[in-house]
Design a protein around this motif. Structure first.
Motif, PDB file in Angstrom:
ATOM      1  N   GLY A   1       0.788  -1.230   0.000  1.00  0.00           N
ATOM      2  CA  GLY A   1       0.000   0.000   0.000  1.00  0.00           C
ATOM      3  C   GLY A   1       0.814   1.270   0.000  1.00  0.00           C
ATOM      4  N   ALA A   2       2.093   1.168   0.327  1.00  0.00           N
ATOM      5  CA  ALA A   2       2.950   2.360   0.395  1.00  0.00           C
ATOM      6  C   ALA A   2       3.307   2.843  -1.005  1.00  0.00           C
ATOM      7  N   LEU A   3       3.284   4.149  -1.184  1.00  0.00           N
ATOM      8  CA  LEU A   3       3.729   4.767  -2.436  1.00  0.00           C
ATOM      9  C   LEU A   3       5.060   5.468  -2.192  1.00  0.00           C
ATOM     10  N   PRO A   4       5.871   5.629  -3.241  1.00  0.00           N
ATOM     11  CA  PRO A   4       7.137   6.340  -3.068  1.00  0.00           C
ATOM     12  C   PRO A   4       6.885   7.773  -2.598  1.00  0.00           C
ATOM     13  N   ARG A   5       7.833   8.305  -1.870  1.00  0.00           N
ATOM     14  CA  ARG A   5       7.725   9.683  -1.389  1.00  0.00           C
ATOM     15  C   ARG A   5       7.501  10.617  -2.581  1.00  0.00           C
ATOM     16  N   GLY A   6       6.541  11.510  -2.438  1.00  0.00           N
ATOM     17  CA  GLY A   6       6.241  12.447  -3.504  1.00  0.00           C
ATOM     18  C   GLY A   6       5.209  11.942  -4.489  1.00  0.00           C
TER      19      GLY A   6
END
Length: 139
Positions: free
Chosen positions: A121-126
């Motif tokens: 579920g995590a997306l890259p920063r930004g």
């Protein structure tokens, strides 16, 4: 059998796959992936594989055909989480991770189910689609 699993992140298409997968079920998965791609710049996939035995021949052909159409669009995929305790599936996922460098494929045992949900579920920063939800309010 292919059924969808709810995931709190909208960009994640999550499914549980077991038994025999039919072409109709596979088409539902393809439709869900394509809908997610229309609504999100990057998507992630989660597949919980319990007791997968096989795919029907038409499902296998559809899977291979769809996979080939995605080769030019791999940058749209962020992460792929595979939840399984089967060694042969883990080996296949690791092979795909090496073959398709643009994909980030990880396997998780069933005991790490919660960790797999969080990771996928995590997306890259930004790249968060709604920065307000992450506590970011601009500079």
């Amino acid at each position: 059998m292919l059924e969808f699993i709810t995931h709190p992140a909208d960009h994640v298409v999550a499914m549980k796959i077991g038994g025999v997968v039919s072409a109709r079920e596979l088409q539902q998965a393809i439709d869900a992936i394509e809908a997610a791609k229309r609504n999100h710049p990057r998507i992630s996939l989660l597949a919980e594989l319990d007791g997968l035995r096989w795919m029907t021949l038409t499902a296998l052909l559809k899977d291979v055909g769809y996979g080939l159409t995605q080769l030019s669009d791999l940058e749209r995929y962020h992460r792929v989480a595979v939840i399984t305790d089967k060694e042969w599936i883990k080996h296949l996922a690791h092979l795909e991770d090496r073959l398709f460098k643009a994909l980030d494929i990880h396997t998780f045992p069933h005991r790490e189910y919660a960790g797999a949900l969080a990771w996928v579920g995590a997306l890259p920063r930004g790249e968060h689609e709604n920065p307000e939800e992450d506590g970011y309010h601009g500079a």
